[in-house]
Design a protein around this motif. Sequence first.
Motif, PDB file in Angstrom:
ATOM      1  N   ALA A   1      -7.540  -0.634  -4.358  1.00 45.21           N
ATOM      2  CA  ALA A   1      -8.515  -0.120  -2.987  1.00 45.21           C
ATOM      3  C   ALA A   1      -9.181   0.859  -3.516  1.00 45.21           C
ATOM      4  N   SER A   2      -8.261   1.388  -4.271  1.00 50.11           N
ATOM      5  CA  SER A   2      -8.820   3.767  -4.481  1.00 50.11           C
ATOM      6  C   SER A   2     -10.212   3.169  -6.029  1.00 50.11           C
TER       7      SER A   2
ATOM      8  N   THR B   1       0.550  -1.094  -0.126  1.00 48.00           N
ATOM      9  CA  THR B   1      -0.124  -0.569  -0.493  1.00 48.00           C
ATOM     10  C   THR B   1       1.126   1.322   0.186  1.00 48.00           C
ATOM     11  N   ASP B   2       2.181   1.818   0.480  1.00 54.65           N
ATOM     12  CA  ASP B   2       3.218   2.637   0.327  1.00 54.65           C
ATOM     13  C   ASP B   2       3.302   2.960  -0.979  1.00 54.65           C
TER      14      ASP B   2
ATOM     15  N   ASP C   1      -1.682  -3.167  -3.853  1.00 55.36           N
ATOM     16  CA  ASP C   1      -3.082  -2.804  -2.973  1.00 55.36           C
ATOM     17  C   ASP C   1      -4.389  -1.101  -3.047  1.00 55.36           C
ATOM     18  N   ALA C   2      -3.112  -0.319  -3.041  1.00 54.90           N
ATOM     19  CA  ALA C   2      -4.037   1.059  -2.781  1.00 54.90           C
ATOM     20  C   ALA C   2      -4.717   1.461  -4.059  1.00 54.90           C
TER      21      ALA C   2
ATOM     22  N   PRO D   1       1.610   5.004  -6.008  1.00 56.11           N
ATOM     23  CA  PRO D   1       1.225   4.106  -5.546  1.00 56.11           C
ATOM     24  C   PRO D   1       0.714   2.519  -5.667  1.00 56.11           C
TER      25      PRO D   1
END
Length: 99
Positions: free
Chosen positions: A49-50, A33-34, A45-46, A42
Motif C-alpha cells: 500500500a505504501s 498489515t501489522d 499488505d502495508a 512492516p
Amino acid sequence: MPPTPPTDAELDVMIRARLASLGIDLDQLPAGTDADPQTGAPGRDAALASLRSFVRGTVGTLAGYQLPAPTATDADTADALSQQHAPMLYPSISTEWRQ
C-alpha cells in the motif's frame, strides 16, 4: 484521451517485478498489515500500500519534470533543453558511471 490509471493489482505486479529485478522478495515480509512484533518489519499488505501510494504520487511528478528553459525560448528548443542531464552535486561520479 488521458491514460487510464493502473489498478491496485496492476501496480502490485509492477512493484513486485521491479523489486524482484533488484533481488527483493516481498513474500519474506509477514502477511497482513501489522508489523512483526519482534523485527518491526512492516506487513506485506502495508508495504505494498505504501509503495502504491509512492508510485501514484511521486513517479508521475518526477517523470513530468522539465528543466526550466530561459525566457523567450521557443518550444522546440525548450524541449531539447529539458533532455539535458539533471544537475548533480558530484558530477564526476555520474560521469564515471556512464563510461
